[in-house]
Design a protein around this motif. Structure first.
Motif, mmCIF file in Angstrom:
data_model
loop_
_atom_site.group_PDB
_atom_site.id
_atom_site.type_symbol
_atom_site.label_atom_id
_atom_site.label_comp_id
_atom_site.label_asym_id
_atom_site.label_seq_id
_atom_site.Cartn_x
_atom_site.Cartn_y
_atom_site.Cartn_z
ATOM 1 N N GLN A 4 0.827 -1.205 0.000
ATOM 2 C CA GLN A 4 0.000 0.000 0.000
ATOM 3 C C GLN A 4 0.866 1.262 0.000
ATOM 4 O O GLN A 4 0.537 2.244 -0.666
ATOM 5 N N ASP A 5 1.981 1.235 0.727
ATOM 6 C CA ASP A 5 2.895 2.378 0.750
ATOM 7 C C ASP A 5 3.493 2.622 -0.635
ATOM 8 O O ASP A 5 3.640 3.768 -1.073
ATOM 9 N N ILE A 6 3.833 1.534 -1.316
ATOM 10 C CA ILE A 6 4.399 1.653 -2.664
ATOM 11 C C ILE A 6 3.362 2.243 -3.618
ATOM 12 O O ILE A 6 3.667 3.128 -4.423
ATOM 13 N N ARG A 7 2.116 1.759 -3.499
ATOM 14 C CA ARG A 7 1.051 2.298 -4.355
ATOM 15 C C ARG A 7 0.827 3.791 -4.084
ATOM 16 O O ARG A 7 0.651 4.576 -5.013
ATOM 17 N N ASN A 8 0.809 4.159 -2.826
ATOM 18 C CA ASN A 8 0.620 5.579 -2.479
ATOM 19 C C ASN A 8 1.751 6.429 -3.040
ATOM 20 O O ASN A 8 1.508 7.518 -3.565
ATOM 21 N N LEU A 9 2.981 5.946 -2.926
ATOM 22 C CA LEU A 9 4.124 6.668 -3.469
ATOM 23 C C LEU A 9 4.000 6.797 -4.989
ATOM 24 O O LEU A 9 4.245 7.872 -5.559
ATOM 25 N N ALA A 10 3.597 5.718 -5.652
ATOM 26 C CA ALA A 10 3.436 5.755 -7.108
ATOM 27 C C ALA A 10 2.372 6.779 -7.502
ATOM 28 O O ALA A 10 2.570 7.568 -8.444
ATOM 29 N N HIS A 11 1.264 6.799 -6.790
ATOM 30 C CA HIS A 11 0.204 7.782 -7.080
ATOM 31 C C HIS A 11 0.707 9.200 -6.874
ATOM 32 O O HIS A 11 0.436 10.103 -7.690
ATOM 33 N N GLN A 12 1.439 9.398 -5.822
ATOM 34 C CA GLN A 12 1.985 10.727 -5.540
ATOM 35 C C GLN A 12 2.934 11.158 -6.659
ATOM 36 O O GLN A 12 2.871 12.297 -7.131
ATOM 37 N N MET A 13 3.797 10.248 -7.067
ATOM 38 C CA MET A 13 4.753 10.579 -8.125
ATOM 39 C C MET A 13 4.030 10.850 -9.444
ATOM 40 O O MET A 13 4.399 11.770 -10.192
ATOM 41 N N LEU A 14 2.984 10.074 -9.745
ATOM 42 C CA LEU A 14 2.210 10.309 -10.972
ATOM 43 C C LEU A 14 1.559 11.683 -10.950
ATOM 44 O O LEU A 14 1.511 12.380 -11.969
ATOM 45 N N ASP A 15 1.046 12.076 -9.800
ATOM 46 C CA ASP A 15 0.403 13.389 -9.668
ATOM 47 C C ASP A 15 1.376 14.531 -9.925
ATOM 48 O O ASP A 15 0.965 15.619 -10.342
ATOM 49 N N GLU A 16 2.659 14.315 -9.707
ATOM 50 C CA GLU A 16 3.661 15.362 -9.862
ATOM 51 C C GLU A 16 4.206 15.469 -11.292
ATOM 52 O O GLU A 16 4.925 16.413 -11.609
ATOM 53 N N LEU A 17 3.845 14.537 -12.156
ATOM 54 C CA LEU A 17 4.389 14.522 -13.516
ATOM 55 C C LEU A 17 3.629 15.448 -14.447
ATOM 56 O O LEU A 17 2.433 15.701 -14.278
ATOM 57 N N GLU A 18 4.357 15.937 -15.463
ATOM 58 C CA GLU A 18 3.735 16.705 -16.539
ATOM 59 C C GLU A 18 3.027 15.736 -17.483
ATOM 60 O O GLU A 18 3.300 14.530 -17.491
ATOM 61 N N GLU A 19 2.143 16.259 -18.312
ATOM 62 C CA GLU A 19 1.349 15.434 -19.226
ATOM 63 C C GLU A 19 2.216 14.550 -20.127
ATOM 64 O O GLU A 19 1.956 13.357 -20.281
ATOM 65 N N ALA A 20 3.252 15.126 -20.723
ATOM 66 C CA ALA A 20 4.123 14.362 -21.623
ATOM 67 C C ALA A 20 4.843 13.242 -20.879
ATOM 68 O O ALA A 20 5.022 12.140 -21.407
ATOM 69 N N GLU A 21 5.252 13.527 -19.664
ATOM 70 C CA GLU A 21 5.913 12.502 -18.859
ATOM 71 C C GLU A 21 4.942 11.381 -18.492
ATOM 72 O O GLU A 21 5.310 10.208 -18.451
ATOM 73 N N LEU A 22 3.699 11.746 -18.224
ATOM 74 C CA LEU A 22 2.677 10.753 -17.889
ATOM 75 C C LEU A 22 2.502 9.745 -19.022
ATOM 76 O O LEU A 22 2.384 8.541 -18.780
ATOM 77 N N SER A 23 2.477 10.233 -20.251
ATOM 78 C CA SER A 23 2.327 9.348 -21.409
ATOM 79 C C SER A 23 3.462 8.341 -21.476
ATOM 80 O O SER A 23 3.231 7.158 -21.752
ATOM 81 N N ARG A 24 4.682 8.787 -21.224
ATOM 82 C CA ARG A 24 5.832 7.878 -21.251
ATOM 83 C C ARG A 24 5.740 6.846 -20.134
ATOM 84 O O ARG A 24 6.041 5.668 -20.337
ATOM 85 N N VAL A 25 5.312 7.279 -18.952
ATOM 86 C CA VAL A 25 5.184 6.353 -17.824
ATOM 87 C C VAL A 25 4.111 5.303 -18.123
ATOM 88 O O VAL A 25 4.316 4.105 -17.898
ATOM 89 N N ILE A 26 2.981 5.738 -18.654
ATOM 90 C CA ILE A 26 1.896 4.803 -18.988
ATOM 91 C C ILE A 26 2.380 3.809 -20.040
ATOM 92 O O ILE A 26 2.121 2.609 -19.945
ATOM 93 N N HIS A 27 3.097 4.300 -21.022
ATOM 94 C CA HIS A 27 3.635 3.415 -22.062
ATOM 95 C C HIS A 27 4.564 2.368 -21.440
ATOM 96 O O HIS A 27 4.464 1.177 -21.738
ATOM 97 N N THR A 28 5.446 2.800 -20.561
ATOM 98 C CA THR A 28 6.380 1.878 -19.902
ATOM 99 C C THR A 28 5.630 0.879 -19.030
ATOM 100 O O THR A 28 5.941 -0.325 -19.027
ATOM 101 N N MET A 29 4.619 1.341 -18.316
ATOM 102 C CA MET A 29 3.832 0.445 -17.474
ATOM 103 C C MET A 29 3.121 -0.616 -18.311
ATOM 104 O O MET A 29 3.047 -1.784 -17.904
#
Length: 82
Positions: A4-29
């Motif tokens: 749960q801590d890892i998931r919370n950290l991942a959500h927090q990090m996703l919230d801090e990303l710019e739109e273009a970075e989000l697309s790259r992260v989603i692609h990698t995931m």
């Protein structure tokens, strides 16, 4: 770190990303998810490469099926086969 801590950290990090970075992260995931699914499938359902004789038998059976030929269980294995 707990799951749960890892998931919370991942959500927090996703919230801090710019739109273009989000697309790259989603692609990698998605790549990771697809790779995990492929590995899981291969472990649970290993694929064996058929031998030349097996391929011949498979193709023969396909041709017979296409021409309407069919065989009963008894035809193939005999009446005494259980």
């Amino acid at each position: 770190m707990a799951k749960q801590d890892i998931r919370n950290l991942a959500h927090q990090m996703l919230d801090e990303l710019e739109e273009a970075e989000l697309s790259r992260v989603i692609h990698t995931m998605r790549l990771i998810k697809d790779q995990n699914r492929k590995e899981s499938t291969e472990k649970n359902f290993p694929v064996a490469k058929p031998t030349k004789e097996e391929l011949i038998a498979i193709n023969k059976a396909k041709r017979e099926f296409e021409t309407g030929e069919s065989y009963t269980h008894e035809d193939v294995f005999g009446e005494d086969y259980v």
